[in-house]
Design a protein around this motif. Structure first.
Motif, short mmCIF file in Angstrom:
data_model
loop_
_atom_site.label_atom_id
_atom_site.label_comp_id
_atom_site.label_asym_id
_atom_site.label_seq_id
_atom_site.Cartn_x
_atom_site.Cartn_y
_atom_site.Cartn_z
N GLU A 1 42.56 -27.27 -5.58
CA GLU A 1 43.43 -26.71 -4.68
C GLU A 1 44.45 -27.41 -4.04
N PHE A 2 44.39 -28.64 -4.04
CA PHE A 2 45.35 -29.32 -3.22
C PHE A 2 46.22 -30.18 -4.04
N ASP A 3 47.67 -30.15 -3.76
CA ASP A 3 48.38 -31.13 -4.30
C ASP A 3 48.64 -32.54 -4.07
N LEU A 4 47.86 -33.00 -2.90
CA LEU A 4 47.97 -34.36 -2.34
C LEU A 4 46.69 -34.64 -1.48
N PRO B 1 45.09 -30.27 -11.34
CA PRO B 1 45.56 -31.06 -12.21
C PRO B 1 46.89 -31.63 -12.03
N GLY B 2 47.04 -33.00 -11.94
CA GLY B 2 48.44 -33.50 -11.56
C GLY B 2 48.38 -33.67 -9.91
N GLY B 3 47.62 -33.34 -9.46
CA GLY B 3 47.64 -33.68 -8.05
C GLY B 3 47.02 -35.14 -7.61
N ALA B 4 47.81 -35.82 -6.64
CA ALA B 4 47.92 -37.38 -6.21
C ALA B 4 46.86 -37.54 -5.12
N VAL B 5 46.17 -38.86 -5.00
CA VAL B 5 45.64 -39.25 -3.94
C VAL B 5 46.24 -40.56 -3.39
N VAL C 1 44.38 -44.17 -11.99
CA VAL C 1 45.24 -45.19 -11.29
C VAL C 1 46.45 -45.46 -11.76
N ASP C 2 47.47 -45.13 -10.52
CA ASP C 2 48.88 -45.28 -10.97
C ASP C 2 49.19 -46.70 -10.67
N ARG C 3 49.00 -46.98 -9.12
CA ARG C 3 49.37 -48.39 -8.73
C ARG C 3 48.42 -48.68 -7.77
N ILE C 4 48.28 -50.00 -7.54
CA ILE C 4 47.36 -50.50 -6.54
C ILE C 4 48.05 -51.63 -5.89
N TRP C 5 48.45 -52.02 -4.66
CA TRP C 5 49.27 -52.86 -4.04
C TRP C 5 48.64 -53.30 -2.64
N SER C 6 49.08 -54.62 -2.46
CA SER C 6 48.56 -55.24 -1.19
C SER C 6 49.43 -55.03 -0.17
N ARG D 1 47.35 -45.46 -5.39
CA ARG D 1 47.83 -44.14 -5.53
C ARG D 1 47.14 -43.94 -7.06
N ALA D 2 46.61 -42.61 -7.07
CA ALA D 2 46.09 -42.15 -8.41
C ALA D 2 46.24 -40.66 -8.41
N TYR D 3 46.04 -39.95 -9.66
CA TYR D 3 45.99 -38.86 -9.73
C TYR D 3 45.09 -37.83 -10.66
N GLN D 4 44.76 -36.85 -10.59
CA GLN D 4 43.94 -36.02 -11.31
C GLN D 4 44.70 -35.67 -12.75
N PRO D 5 44.27 -36.01 -13.83
CA PRO D 5 44.84 -35.73 -15.08
C PRO D 5 45.20 -34.33 -15.20
N ALA D 6 46.47 -33.95 -15.72
CA ALA D 6 46.71 -32.62 -16.06
C ALA D 6 45.79 -32.09 -17.37
#
Length: 234
Positions: free
Chosen positions: A94-97, A123-127, A167-172, A228-233
């Motif tokens: 249900e959620f985009d983010l 699908p395609g939503g990000a966290v 996972v799209d990116r991980i940063w300090s 930042r990660a996302y739900q695969p489309a």
């Protein structure tokens, strides 16, 4: 986070450098996202990050496992509900983010919480996730805040990917203050991080945080990690 801790957060978060900088990171990520939609702020506490979502045009729901936090959010006119992060009373896909800022480290079964985040994302939503990093920084501060772990990049990535997220990116984060934090937390026998800072120190730390944004330090050891990660489309 207990009621007293939430009250402390509410008292300081508008002016405290750490909360201001975290809100700036959230705002920057929202600007990169561009489009708006439905968002859930898991572990919302006083609702500071929920308000950032609203300010950027998102329809946001605050979720917390402390009744005092939910009552506070509701008193500000925010949409809020009481829930354990492992059992979100929210519809699937249900959620985009989703925001889960400094949440996973408090949960023994962080895999269940990550799975719930994946479940509610379309699908395609990000966290956007933040956690404390590096067990070498473990101290009475972590105990006082009810944490059960600090993460490495690998363990955070594993937690998210095991839930089915990409996972799209991980940063300090807070790289420049790490030496100070490490020294202070191992010399002081109780948690003072939530106390009101002297204005000069608060401003100095704010300037350091602003400087860090402009330097290529995101791969260096810090105090915290963002992912930042996302739900695969489909």
């Amino acid at each position: 986070m207990d009621t007293i801790e939430i009250q402390r957060v509410v008292e300081i978060e508008d002016d405290n450098w750490w909360y201001r900088e975290r809100r700036e990171i959230v705002a920057r990520e929202l600007r990169r996202t561009g489009a708006t939609g439905r968002a859930v702020d898991i572990g919302a506490a006083g609702g500071g990050n929920t308000r950032v979502l609203l300010d950027h045009g998102w329809k946001a729901t605050a979720v917390d496992n402390t009744e005092a936090a939910v009552d506070l959010c509701l008193s500000q006119g925010l949409d809020a509900c009481y829930a354990d992060a492992r059992f979100l009373p929210l519809p699937s896909a249900e959620f985009d983010l989703a925001l889960a800022l400094n949440v996973l480290e408090h949960i023994e079964d962080d895999a269940a919480a990550a799975a719930e985040i994946a479940r509610v994302l379309r699908p395609g939503g990000a966290v956007l996730v933040s956690v404390p990093c590096d067990m070498r920084l473990w101290s009475t501060h972590d105990v006082a805040l009810g944490r059960v772990r600090r993460y490495t990049r690998a363990s955070l990535a594993e937690t998210l990917t095991d839930a089915g997220l990409v996972v799209d990116r991980i940063w300090s984060w807070n790289v420049l203050v790490r030496p100070f934090v490490r020294l202070r937390r191992h010399r002081i026998a109780h948690c003072e991080d939530m106390a009101h800072l002297h204005p000069a120190l608060n401003e100095s730390l704010s300037l350091l945080a602003s400087l860090e944004r402009r330097l290529p330090l995101k791969s260096w050891p810090g105090v915290s990690l963002f992912a930042r990660a996302y739900q695969p489309a489909e």
